[in-house]
Each structure stands twice: as structure tokens, then as C-alpha cells.
Design a protein around this motif. Structure first.
Motif, short mmCIF file in Angstrom:
data_model
loop_
_atom_site.label_atom_id
_atom_site.label_comp_id
_atom_site.label_asym_id
_atom_site.label_seq_id
_atom_site.Cartn_x
_atom_site.Cartn_y
_atom_site.Cartn_z
N ARG A 257 -37.04 -49.38 24.06
CA ARG A 257 -35.93 -48.66 24.69
C ARG A 257 -35.63 -49.24 26.08
NH1 ARG A 257 -37.03 -42.67 26.81
NH2 ARG A 257 -37.94 -43.81 28.53
N GLU A 258 -36.68 -49.54 26.84
CA GLU A 258 -36.50 -49.94 28.23
C GLU A 258 -35.95 -51.35 28.38
OE1 GLU A 258 -37.45 -47.95 31.17
OE2 GLU A 258 -37.06 -46.49 29.60
N SER A 259 -36.47 -52.29 27.62
CA SER A 259 -35.99 -53.67 27.69
C SER A 259 -36.40 -54.41 26.44
CB SER A 259 -36.56 -54.38 28.93
OG SER A 259 -36.35 -55.78 28.80
N ALA B 73 -37.99 -57.92 27.23
CA ALA B 73 -39.34 -57.87 27.79
C ALA B 73 -40.34 -57.37 26.74
CB ALA B 73 -39.38 -56.97 29.02
N THR C 184 -43.28 -40.03 44.73
CA THR C 184 -43.16 -41.21 43.89
C THR C 184 -42.91 -42.46 44.72
OG1 THR C 184 -40.88 -40.60 43.59
CG2 THR C 184 -42.38 -40.09 41.78
N PRO D 159 -43.56 -45.52 46.63
CA PRO D 159 -44.75 -46.34 46.79
C PRO D 159 -44.91 -46.72 48.25
CG PRO D 159 -42.95 -47.65 45.98
CD PRO D 159 -42.43 -46.24 46.09
N PHE E 199 -39.19 -62.67 34.28
CA PHE E 199 -37.73 -62.81 34.22
C PHE E 199 -37.13 -62.94 35.62
CE2 PHE E 199 -39.14 -60.74 30.41
CZ PHE E 199 -38.37 -61.32 29.42
N GLU F 198 -37.55 -57.56 34.65
CA GLU F 198 -37.37 -56.73 33.45
C GLU F 198 -38.59 -55.86 33.25
OE1 GLU F 198 -35.05 -56.34 30.99
OE2 GLU F 198 -33.56 -57.73 31.77
N PHE G 99 -40.44 -52.27 32.50
CA PHE G 99 -40.05 -51.08 31.75
C PHE G 99 -39.93 -49.96 32.77
CE2 PHE G 99 -42.83 -53.53 28.74
CZ PHE G 99 -41.79 -54.09 28.04
N GLN H 44 -38.92 -46.86 33.21
CA GLN H 44 -39.35 -45.46 33.16
C GLN H 44 -40.81 -45.31 32.74
OE1 GLN H 44 -36.68 -42.37 31.84
NE2 GLN H 44 -35.03 -43.85 31.65
N LEU H 45 -41.51 -46.43 32.59
CA LEU H 45 -42.93 -46.37 32.28
C LEU H 45 -43.72 -46.57 33.58
CD1 LEU H 45 -41.81 -46.70 29.40
CD2 LEU H 45 -43.70 -48.23 28.91
N GLU I 116 -52.92 -49.11 43.79
CA GLU I 116 -52.52 -47.78 44.28
C GLU I 116 -51.21 -47.27 43.66
OE1 GLU I 116 -51.78 -48.26 48.57
OE2 GLU I 116 -51.90 -50.41 48.15
N VAL I 117 -50.49 -48.13 42.95
CA VAL I 117 -49.25 -47.65 42.33
C VAL I 117 -49.37 -47.61 40.81
CG1 VAL I 117 -47.76 -48.40 44.21
CG2 VAL I 117 -48.22 -49.96 42.33
N THR J 96 -47.39 -44.95 39.16
CA THR J 96 -46.01 -44.78 39.63
C THR J 96 -45.05 -45.38 38.61
OG1 THR J 96 -46.81 -45.03 41.89
CG2 THR J 96 -44.44 -45.25 41.56
N SER K 100 -39.22 -47.28 40.25
CA SER K 100 -39.10 -46.82 41.63
C SER K 100 -39.89 -47.71 42.59
CB SER K 100 -39.57 -45.37 41.74
OG SER K 100 -40.93 -45.28 41.45
N LEU K 101 -40.48 -48.79 42.09
CA LEU K 101 -41.23 -49.70 42.97
C LEU K 101 -40.28 -50.69 43.65
CD1 LEU K 101 -44.21 -50.56 40.58
CD2 LEU K 101 -44.30 -49.12 42.61
N PRO K 102 -40.63 -51.14 44.87
CA PRO K 102 -39.84 -52.18 45.54
C PRO K 102 -39.89 -53.48 44.72
CG PRO K 102 -41.49 -51.27 47.02
CD PRO K 102 -41.77 -50.73 45.67
N TYR L 9 -43.06 -55.54 44.41
CA TYR L 9 -44.05 -54.91 43.53
C TYR L 9 -43.68 -55.14 42.07
CZ TYR L 9 -46.48 -52.26 47.20
OH TYR L 9 -47.23 -51.90 48.27
N ARG M 113 -44.66 -58.56 40.91
CA ARG M 113 -46.09 -58.69 40.65
C ARG M 113 -46.47 -57.94 39.38
NH1 ARG M 113 -46.74 -57.55 46.26
NH2 ARG M 113 -48.03 -55.72 45.90
N ARG N 111 -48.19 -57.80 33.72
CA ARG N 111 -47.89 -57.53 32.32
C ARG N 111 -48.02 -58.80 31.48
NH1 ARG N 111 -42.00 -55.48 31.39
NH2 ARG N 111 -41.52 -57.67 31.73
#
Lengths: 326, 254
Positions: A185-187, A190, A313, A315, B82, B86, B88, B90-91, B141-142, B145, B149-151, B154, B157, B162
Motif C-alpha cells: 500500500r505504501e510504496s 520499495a 511523534t 523525532p 531511491f 521511498e 513506508f 505510515q509504518l 531512538e526513532v 516513530t 514524520s522523520l526528517p 533520517y 538512513r 531497510r
């Protein structure tokens, strides 16, 4: 805290038939059946983003399979009949899922919508076995020595089956299969780069979704006791989609909550048939505007906001990492 | 190890690659550079099976990659990141890494549904490995998270973590330093070198950051308009008149 909530929930669910009038036991059974459908639909739409407007069709296939088994093979134990209903529907899900691999978004929605119509037509045309528009009366099924002749007995059956299926869905969701579905769903690119077989998982989502909905159909036949093609019209499919949107896409508990809300609303609005679409539409729009993640994510945010000292949330800003010696 | 021969592909009449050949040997850090639109990412997309070229051959350790689907290529040991990350979104970060581990895990839908002991053991091991990888990339530490929502630094990396979770033999990095600050780039350079030296990885990278390219590459190939205009050691490339022409001539200072 979590355990206490679960225990309270279990007591409420199991004690319900002794505390409320008979009609509400029937309604509760319907909510449980719809929860199973909502979980099934969510595995397809919420987890892999394949929208279906044809789940009433899957429900019908499961319902008629279960009903015909109860009628023509009364010796077959209920769990076996439900399993067969699920497997037959899953096979149809496989047959529909493979050609649907080429479709996305609106085109997929149209194809599944058409599938729903085809199923209703098929039921009408197979009237020598389904009795067409006359409808099919479903006798009380037997579980060993017990006849499932009362609303309470049927309620406990649906709750037991739903508990098993919910547990299985939660287990699937948090292990390899569930992650792969979400990754698709997400990509898609990937997910593939991570070794996920795109077509296999998209098809698997169809099969799983159909299996859940087929089992729910078998239960639906027993709970309602009478099947006719007009019980499975397109509005039922839309209701299922509404359940997962209101409850929360990609959430198992959300599916159950959404099913409870929409089923109850449907029941309380039964007297206002003409206004039903209006009220439903308003609820859907409001839900998407103000609760985009559904009830499940709204509750999560509430509990997060309630817990003191939660870091949130955001970071940590891009500070140098540990062991970082430029 | 990776051999690309006479590769050509065009999009709507535009030649993205024409007659490109590359030979990447084991444990090498090989950089692809060139102005924007030169076809660098296209090479990655052909090697990982996303694009089918109109002509040419791509083989990796004896396998014809053009005959394989993207997930099969990944399973043979080709990992990638990528250009426009890319993750995921919402994971959670750790779930992103666990998806990267997908091909190494066995539990299917039925065993997963029943929550068998073997599945729980496998999950626990995979989580442990994912946490170690996250820690190695400074993401401990993330871990829980949501990735979206990571910068950006991040997320870059995290994509690397992955990809590493799959234990690839060849890793394709598409602009790994894009959007990173100089400190982060320095750390990334050390990491890439460690991956080669300690884990025996072969790396093919597309990069605009010349400090990184010149600092760590064993060999560099320069693409311009889908053709290879130069190839050699970083020092030779920097002095090559055709390269200077392609870069300075196009106003894209290196």
C-alpha cells in the motif's frame, strides 16, 4: 490497564444476552457478523489500498453456501459448514483477484461493483437451488447435540467465530504477511525492492478478504434465517466501505468499531428510510473531514494526548549521532 | 559481478540510455555521475527490473536480470535506495526495516495467523536484528516513530537500514547524500566504506556530491545524454576534458 479493559469487554460481550431484550441480541449478532466483513474488507482496502464495492457479493456467496450446506447436509457440523463457506468464497476471491491485478483505484472499484451485481444475477438465475426471489429459509443448524435455535445460541456462535478470526487478523497484521501488505500500500516499488512479490500479495489480500467475508456470510445465513438476493444489494457493499472508513483504514479494532457504529445507525434509521442516505452521507463526509484515520486513530490520539510525558511523534532534530566524530 | 552491456532504452522517442556498458567488480565502490537527466537513475531502474530496456543485457553473478521480476532481483542480492526517498511512510521505522527482512523470513499467512511458537521466535530474532541495524545507523531512538514524520536525513538512513536488512551483495544507492548536511555526508562516507570493508558489499552509487564521489569511489563513470563519456579512477575523471566540458559546459558546476 489494557488487560482490565479487555476483561471488561469480554464480560460485556459474554454477558450481553442476559442483560438486554432479545432483539438487541439479534442486533449484536449482526454487528459481530459485520465486524468480520469489515475486517475482511479492511485487509483488502485498508491494508493494500484495493477498494472494493462488491463485498455484498462475497457475503452472498458465503451465505448461500452455508445455507445450502445446512439444508442439504444437516449432519455437517456448523464449524465445517462455515469453513467451507469461507473456502468457496476465497476461491471466488482468487478468481476475481487475478484479473483485478491490472486495475487500480476507480477502475477496481467499478470491477468489484460489477462483481456484486453479477452475484445477485447469478443467485436469481440459479433459482432451482437458491429459490431466486422467493428466498431461502435457513433451518436451525446443529452443533453436536445443541440446536442453534435461539438468538442467544447464535450470538455465542458468532462471537466465538469472530474471536478466532479477530485474533488471526491481529496475528497476521503484526507479522510478515501484514507488513508486506502494508508495504504494498505504501510504496509498490520499495516493496518490490524489499523482495515482496507484488502480484502474490495483492491476490492474497483478495483471497483473505473473501475468506473472512464468506465465513461472515455463513454466520449471516444462520443469524438472519432467511436469504434473498435483495439482501445483498450494492447499498450493503457501500455500508461495508463506510464501516472501514468510519472505523479506520488498516485497523482491526477500527473495523469492529466501524461495524458497530454503522450497523446500529442502520438499525435506528430503519424508520426513516428516505433520509437514510442523507444522514449516512453527512456522517461519511464528517468522518473523512474531522477523523481522517477513523475512530481507531482518533482514539489513539486521545490516549496519546492523555498520557503525560509522552515525547510525541516529533523525532529529535538532526543533531549529530552518537559515535559521530567528524 | 554486475555487467551491463549495450543497454538502450527510450521514453517517448527520447533516448534515455544508448549503448551503455558497465562492469562493476566485486567489493568495488563504483560511482555514476553526470548532469541531471543523463540517465543515471534509469540505469538503476533497469538493473532492479522496474524498466525493460529496448536493447542490451544485464547480468548479475551469472543471472540474466532482464528475465527476472523486481522482487526476484531483490532476492538474488540486489538492494537499492531511491532518489526521492521511498520509505513506508505510515509504518514505524522498525517495521520499515522488518519489511526489508521479508525475503529472509519464512512465516506465511496461515502460520502467522495461528501465532505459532516458530513464528514468534522468528519475529523476535528479526526484531532484534532490526534494532541492531537501526542502532548502527543512529536511528535507535526513532525505532517506533512513523517513518513519514522523520526528517529527510533520517528517512535516507532508514532506507539504507531497510536495504541492509535484506543482506544484499550489491547495493545501489541513488543520491545517498542528497539533502544531507556536510556532517551527515561525512558519516555516510565512512559508513559506505565500512560496508565494503567489513561486510564485503559491492556498491554502485549515483551522486552529485563530488566530495563524496571523489573521496570514496574506486571507479567513476560519467554519463551525459544517456551515453558514457568517460570512465576511470576519480583522479583521471577530474582531469578529463570531456567531463569538464559536460559539467562546466552545461553550467552545472561540480
Amino acid at each position: 490497564m489494557r488487560r482490565a479493559a479487555l476483561a471488561t469487554g469480554a464480560v460485556v460481550v459474554l454477558g450481553l444476552p442476559w442483560a438486554v431484550p432479545r432483539y438487541f441480541v439479534f442486533l449484536a449478532s449482526l454487528i459481530v457478523v459485520n465486524s468480520i466483513v469489515a475486517i475482511g474488507l479492511n485487509l483488502l482496502s485498508g491494508y493494500t489500498n484495493q477498494l472494493s464495492f462488491g463485498h455484498a457479493g462475497f457475503l452472498a456467496i458465503g451465505a448461500y453456501t452455508g445455507a445450502l450446506l445446512t439444508i442439504h447436509a444437516p449432519a455437517l457440523p456448523v464449524p465445517a459448514a462455515l469453513l467451507v463457506a469461507g473456502l468457496v468464497t476465497a476461491a471466488v476471491g482468487l478468481a476475481l483477484g487475478i484479473p483485478c491485478l491490472r486495475l487500480e483505484g476507480l477502475y477496481l472499484a467499478m470491477a468489484t461493483l460489477a462483481f456484486g451485481f453479477v452475484v445477485v444475477e447469478a443467485i436469481l438465475n440459479l433459482d432451482w437451488i437458491t429459490r431466486g426471489n422467493d428466498g431461502l429459509r435457513v433451518p436451525a443448524a446443529r452443533l453436536g447435540p445443541i440446536a442453534l435455535a435461539t438468538d442467544t445460541a447464535r450470538y455465542y456462535l458468532t462471537v466465538a467465530v469472530a474471536a478466532l478470526l479477530i485474533l488471526a487478523a491481529l496475528n497476521i497484521a503484526r507479522t510478515r504477511t501484514g507488513r508486506a501488505l502494508l508495504a504494498v500500500r505504501e510504496s509498490e516499488i520499495a516493496a518490490q525492492a524489499s523482495g515482496v512479490h507484488l502480484a502474490a500479495y495483492k491476490t492474497l489480500a483478495f483471497v483473505l478478504s473473501a475468506f473472512y467475508t464468506g465465513v461472515a456470510g455463513g454466520l449471516f445465513a444462520l443469524v438472519v434465517g432467511f436469504l434473498s438476493p435483495d439482501s445483498f444489494d450494492v447499498f450493503l457493499s457501500v455500508d461495508f466501505v463506510a464501516m472501514i472508513i468510519v472505523g479506520g483504514l488498516g485497523s482491526v479494532p477500527g473495523s469492529v468499531l466501524g461495524a458497530a457504529v454503522i450497523t446500529t445507525l442502520n438499525d435506528s434509521l430503519a424508520g426513516f428510510q428516505n433520509y437514510r442516505p442523507l444522514i449516512f452521507g453527512a456522517i461519511l463526509i464528517a468522518s473523512m473531514l474531522f477523523m481522517p484515520g477513523g475512530i481507531a486513530s482518533a482514539l489513539r490520539k486521545l490516549s496519546v494526548a492523555g498520557a503525560a510525558g509522552y515525547p510525541g511523534t516529533a523525532p529529535p532534530a538532526a543533531k549529530p549521532r552518537q559515535g559521530d566524530d567528524p | 559481478m554486475l555487467s551491463v552491456e549495450d543497454l538502450s532504452i527510450s521514453f517517448g522517442g527520447l533516448d534515455a540510455l544508448s549503448g551503455l556498458s558497465l562492469e562493476v567488480t566485486e567489493r568495488e565502490i563504483f560511482a555514476l555521475i553526470g548532469p541531471n537527466g543523463a540517465g543515471k537513475s534509469t540505469v538503476f531502474n533497469v538493473v532492479t527490473g522496474l524498466y525493460r530496456p529496448s536493447r542490451g543485457r544485464v547480468t548479475f553473478r551469472g543471472d540474466d536480470l532482464l528475465a527476472l521480476a523486481p522482487h526476484e532481483i531483490a532476492r538474488r542480492g540486489v538492494g537499492r535506495t531511491f532518489q526521492n526517498t521511498e520509505v513506508f511512510r505510515q509504518l514505524t521505522a522498525i517495521d520499515n526495516v522488518l519489511v526489508g527482512r521479508h525475503a529472509h523470513l519464512r512465516s506465511g499467512v496461515l502460520r502467522g495467523a495461528f501465532g505459532l511458537a516458530s513464528v514468534r521466535r522468528e519475529e523476535a530474532e528479526a526484531r532484534e536484528l532490526a534494532r541492531r541495524l537501526l542502532a548502527r545507523l543512529g536511528l535507535a531512538e526513532v525505532a517506533d516513530t512513523e517513518a513519514g514524520s522523520l526528517p529527510l536525513g533520517y528517512q535516507k538512513r532508514l532506507e539504507l537500514a531497510r536495504a541492509l536488512a535484506a543482506e544484499p551483495r550489491l547495493l545501489l544507492l541513488d543520491e545517498p547524500a542528497g539533502g544531507l548536511n556536510p556532517t551527515e555526508t561525512q558519516t555516510l562516507m565512512k559508513l559506505i566504506q565500512r560496508l565494503r570493508d567489513e561486510s564485503g558489499l559491492t556498491l554502485l552509487l549515483v551522486e552529485h556530491d563530488m566530495e563524496l564521489v571523489m573521496g570514496i569511489s574506486d571507479r567513476v563513470a560519467v554519463l551525459d545524454y544517456g551515453r558514457k563519456i568517460a570512465e576511470g579512477k576519480p583522479r583521471e575523471i577530474a582531469a578529463d576534458p570531456a567531463v569538464v566540458e559536460a559539467y562546466l559546459g552545461s553550467g552545472d558546476g561540480a
